[in-house]
Structures are given as structure tokens and as C-alpha cells.
Enzyme design. Structure first.
Site, PDB file in Angstrom:
ATOM      1  N   TYR A   1       7.459  -5.249  -1.532  1.00 46.57           N
ATOM      2  CA  TYR A   1       6.009  -5.045  -1.427  1.00 46.57           C
ATOM      3  C   TYR A   1       5.284  -5.529  -2.685  1.00 46.57           C
ATOM      4  CZ  TYR A   1       5.671  -2.127   2.797  1.00 46.57           C
ATOM      5  OH  TYR A   1       5.662  -1.661   4.080  1.00 46.57           O
TER       6      TYR A   1
ATOM      7  N   LYS B   1      21.024  -2.732   1.775  1.00 48.22           N
ATOM      8  CA  LYS B   1      21.640  -3.877   2.463  1.00 48.22           C
ATOM      9  C   LYS B   1      22.521  -4.587   1.440  1.00 48.22           C
ATOM     10  CE  LYS B   1      22.148  -6.643   6.047  1.00 48.22           C
ATOM     11  NZ  LYS B   1      22.833  -6.238   7.295  1.00 48.22           N
TER      12      LYS B   1
ATOM     13  N   ASP C   1      20.841  -1.740   8.786  1.00 51.01           N
ATOM     14  CA  ASP C   1      20.981  -1.982  10.236  1.00 51.01           C
ATOM     15  C   ASP C   1      21.737  -0.825  10.887  1.00 51.01           C
ATOM     16  OD1 ASP C   1      23.198  -2.815   8.756  1.00 51.01           O
ATOM     17  OD2 ASP C   1      23.595  -4.596   9.981  1.00 51.01           O
TER      18      ASP C   1
ATOM     19  N   ASP D   1       9.704   2.106   5.028  1.00 52.82           N
ATOM     20  CA  ASP D   1       8.544   1.912   5.902  1.00 52.82           C
ATOM     21  C   ASP D   1       9.003   1.797   7.351  1.00 52.82           C
ATOM     22  OD1 ASP D   1       5.846   1.279   6.668  1.00 52.82           O
ATOM     23  OD2 ASP D   1       6.461  -0.819   6.807  1.00 52.82           O
TER      24      ASP D   1
ATOM     25  N   ASP E   1       8.875   4.937  10.642  1.00 52.94           N
ATOM     26  CA  ASP E   1       8.199   4.755  11.940  1.00 52.94           C
ATOM     27  C   ASP E   1       9.202   5.039  13.054  1.00 52.94           C
ATOM     28  OD1 ASP E   1       5.783   3.835  10.754  1.00 52.94           O
ATOM     29  OD2 ASP E   1       5.478   2.402  12.385  1.00 52.94           O
TER      30      ASP E   1
HETATM   31  C1  IPM Z   1       2.686   3.036   5.579  1.00 51.89           C
HETATM   32  C2  IPM Z   1       1.892   1.858   6.062  1.00 51.89           C
HETATM   33  C3  IPM Z   1       1.584   0.941   4.892  1.00 51.89           C
HETATM   34  C4  IPM Z   1       2.899   0.487   4.290  1.00 51.89           C
HETATM   35  C5  IPM Z   1       0.701  -0.258   5.246  1.00 51.89           C
HETATM   36  C6  IPM Z   1      -0.598   0.174   5.873  1.00 51.89           C
HETATM   37  C7  IPM Z   1       0.459  -1.146   4.052  1.00 51.89           C
HETATM   38  O1  IPM Z   1       2.544   1.185   7.068  1.00 51.89           O
HETATM   39  O2  IPM Z   1       2.191   3.789   4.731  1.00 51.89           O
HETATM   40  O3  IPM Z   1       3.799   3.232   6.054  1.00 51.89           O
HETATM   41  O4  IPM Z   1       3.509  -0.475   4.762  1.00 51.89           O
HETATM   42  O5  IPM Z   1       3.330   1.095   3.305  1.00 51.89           O
HETATM   43 MN    MN Z   2       4.380   2.161   7.733  1.00 51.57          MN
END
Ligand code: IPM
Ligand code: MN
Length: 357
Positions: free
Chosen positions: A141, A190, A223, A247, A251
Site C-alpha cells: 500500500y 507468502k 492462499d 485487507d 472481507d
Molecule cells: C479497508 C478499505 C481500504 C483499504 C480502502 C478503502 C483504501 O478497503 O479499510 O479495508 O484497502 O485499506
Molecule cells: Mn478493505
């Protein structure tokens, strides 16, 4: 008096943040805590008002506050701006970096009432309680980026860099937190391919051997981790990983809980901590009262716990969320047959009502 910077941001951010504030006020009433809120502009809302995604004023407000409550940033309206101006890269990432918030703590807890709300089977997800600790101010990032024209097209580069110190501090936090939980750390990398991951793994191993050998440590390639997360999620306790892997995996992990609308987060490590739901601004449902405020309300509970050490009040919120779900209230993201559909504001009101007893 606790000074809280409130940054609703964009999309559903402006709908869910007021619900969390409502809940904090209710808690304040009951326990006699005083919270002073100051609103700041961030993301697309800030671009529209000031021309900048992260105005100086917002940054100094954050630095002079005791805690920050953030909604979400971004939306299609600002997607075609030059990259440095976009809400994500121009506001959220520099905010995390400026405030030195290197640790993003994302609890993924399944409430019993939602055991059938997930796409995954009840018997797989029952008892899920994972704490992901995502490195937040390093890795790909924040590495160097470039874009060059070539004879046939272009070359684009994103560098993934980690230093020993960056890995040590996040791993240390993971081991320490694990000691207060089930005592297990899963480190995700990884290392079979990436040099930065080999440094990550070596550092985690060294720290474990020298200081935290009482904690059970396993290493997973990312993975495989993605697979284990849906294969045997209840065997995971603390997961520590890099910025990008964290990240993605969080999710994915949110699906275990029924919806990403359930996942709170705390970003720690600097002088002031930031609390925000793990989800984004959801422009597709914004402005319709469909957003689930629970992730933000649970983020406010994390604020009480981590920034103000009000453990009991934090628990009060978590218990109220559980009771709300037990009573069958659902926003559309977790709606199931036989349950009662509620909008964002009603959800916040109900949580307050339950807290008030
Ligand atoms: C998160 C979001 C952010 C990230 C984006 C909006 C930049 O997806 O906080 O998980 O990737 O960190
Ligand atoms: Mn995110």
C-alpha cells in the site's frame, strides 16, 4: 470529557456514523461519561467542500482528539479524479500513515442469531471468534509506485517492502493479544514466493522463540489461509498478516459473520486511535436507510474499550447488539425469513432502547 473527532465521510458513512454517536450518547447518559464531538470533512465530501480529500483542518482535528470515529470514504463521483486526489489514496491512507496507526484490529465474531445468515454452513461457522491484526502503514500500500511508457504499452510497478521493525511491532501485538485470548497466533504470508514475506516469517519465528514461546504459532501461506478461513474458521484465534493480505482476508472473513456490515475495526499504534467499520461507503445502497450500522456501533464499543478503558460500557453495547439480533431485528444485508426488517435509524434506536433497559 473525551474529545471525539467524527468523520462520517461518504455514502453510507453519513447514515451509520450518527447511529454510533447515538449509542455513545446513550452510554454516556447511563455511565455519566461525557463525550464532545467535532465533525470533520474527509473523502469525497471534503473534496466537494474544500477541494482536498484530507484537509489540514481534519488532520489537526484528529491529532487533537482523544479518539476518531470514521464512517467510510469514496464513491463513483470521485473515481475518475487523479489518483492522489481520490478519497482512498488521498485521504484514508495518509490519515492512517500520519497518525502512525500501524495495527488494524478486526474482530470477526459470529453472533449465534446469525448462524444461518451466512452463505457458509452453520456447523462450519459456529463458535467463530477470529481477531485479525492487519499491518496498516506498510507493505504494498505504501511502497514506491511508478508508471512508465514502453514501446508496446506501459509498465506499472507497486513495491512491497517490510522492515524488521515493522514486522516486529505488529507480531508483538499479535502475541500479546493472543495471551489474553486462546493463545494461538496464525501468521499469514507468502514466504514461498515473496522476499518481504520471508523476512516477515523469519521475524515472527525469532520473536516467538525469544519472547513468546508460550503462544502457539502456526504459519500459513495466504492462499492456504484463504481456504482454511472457510474450512475450519473456528480453529483460528489471532491472525496476523500484511496490509494487503489483511485487507483481502477480512472481507472474506466477514462472510462468516453473515455480512460485512457486522465487522468493526480499530486502528491502533499512534497517539490517537481510529475506529471505523471494515466495510466501505456502499454507494449502491447509500441514502436509502438500508445500511447496517452494527459495524460502526461495534467500532464505537471498541473505542470505549481501547481508547477509554471502559470495558463494561463496551460490553454493554456488544450485549445490546446480541439482544437486538436475538429479538429478530435485521437490516437488509442480514435479512432472513421470519425476521423483522428495520432501517438504519431504527436499528440505532433499538440498540439504544436495549442499552437503556
Ligand atoms: C479497508 C478499505 C481500504 C483499504 C480502502 C478503502 C483504501 O478497503 O479499510 O479495508 O484497502 O485499506
Ligand atoms: Mn478493505
Amino acid at each position: 470529557m473525551h474529545k471525539i473527532a467524527v468523520l462520517p465521510g461518504d455514502g453510507i458513512g453519513v447514515e451509520i456514523v450518527p447511529e454510533a454517536v447515538k449509542v455513545l450518547n446513550k452510554i454516556g447518559e447511563i455511565y455519566g461519561y461525557e463525550f464532545e464531538y467535532t465533525e470533520g470533512l474527509i473523502g469525497g465530501a471534503a473534496i466537494d467542500a474544500t477541494g482536498k480529500p484530507l484537509p489540514e483542518e481534519t488532520l489537526s482535528l484528529c491529532k487533537s482528539s482523544d479518539a476518531i470515529l470514521l464512517g467510510a470514504v469514496g464513491g463513483p463521483k470521485w473515481d475518475s479524479l487523479p489518483v492522489a486526489m481520490r478519497p482512498e489514496v488521498g485521504a484514508l491512507l495518509p490519515l492512517r500513515k500520519e497518525l502512525k496507526l500501524y495495527a488494524n484490529v478486526r474482530p470477526c465474531v459470529l453472533f449465534d442469531a446469525l448462524a444461518d445468515a451466512s452463505t457458509l454452513k452453520r456447523e462450519v461457522i459456529e463458535g467463530v471468534d477470529i481477531l485479525t491484526i492487519r499491518e496498516l502503514t506498510g507493505g504494498i500500500y505504501f511502497g514506491g509506485k511508478s508508471r512508465e511508457k514502453t514501446e508496446t504499452g506501459e509498465t506499472a510497478t507497486d513495491m512491497m517492502t517490510y522492515t524488521t521493525e515493522e514486522v516486529e511491532r505488529i507480531a508483538r501485538l499479535a502475541f500479546q493479544v493472543a495471551r489474553t485470548r486462546k493463545g494461538r497466533v496464525t501468521s499469514v504470508d507468502k514466504a514461498n514466493v515473496l522476499e518481504s514475506s520471508r523476512l516477515w516469517r523469519e521475524t515472527v519465528i525469532r520473536l516467538h522463540e525469544t519472547e513468546y514461546s508460550d503462544v502457539a504459532l502456526e504459519h500459513l501461506y495466504v492462499d492456504n489461509a484463504a481456504m482454511q478461513l472457510i474450512l475450519r474458521p473456528s480453529s483460528l484465534d489471532v491472525v496476523v498478516t500484511t496490509n494487503m493480505f489483511g485487507d483481502i482476508l477480512t472481507d472474506q472473513a466477514s462472510v462468516l459473520t453473515g455480512s460485512i456490515g457486522m465487522l468493526p475495526s480499530a486502528s491502533l499504534g499512534g497517539e490517537v486511535a481510529l475506529y471505523e467499520p471494515a466495510h466501505g461507503s456502499a454507494p449502491d445502497i447509500a441514502g436509502q436507510g438500508k445500511a447496517n450500522p452494527l459495524a460502526t456501533i461495534l467500532s464505537a464499543a471498541m473505542m470505549l474499550k481501547y481508547s477509554f478503558e471502559y470495558e463494561e460500557a463496551a460490553k454493554k453495547i456488544e450485549d445490546a447488539v446480541e439482544e437486538y439480533l436475538n429479538r429478530g431485528y435485521r437490516t437488509p444485508d442480514i435479512m432472513q425469513e421470519g425476521m423483522q426488517l428495520v432501517d438504519t435509524q431504527t436499528a440505532g434506536d433499538l440498540i439504544c432502547e436495549i442499552i437503556g433497559g
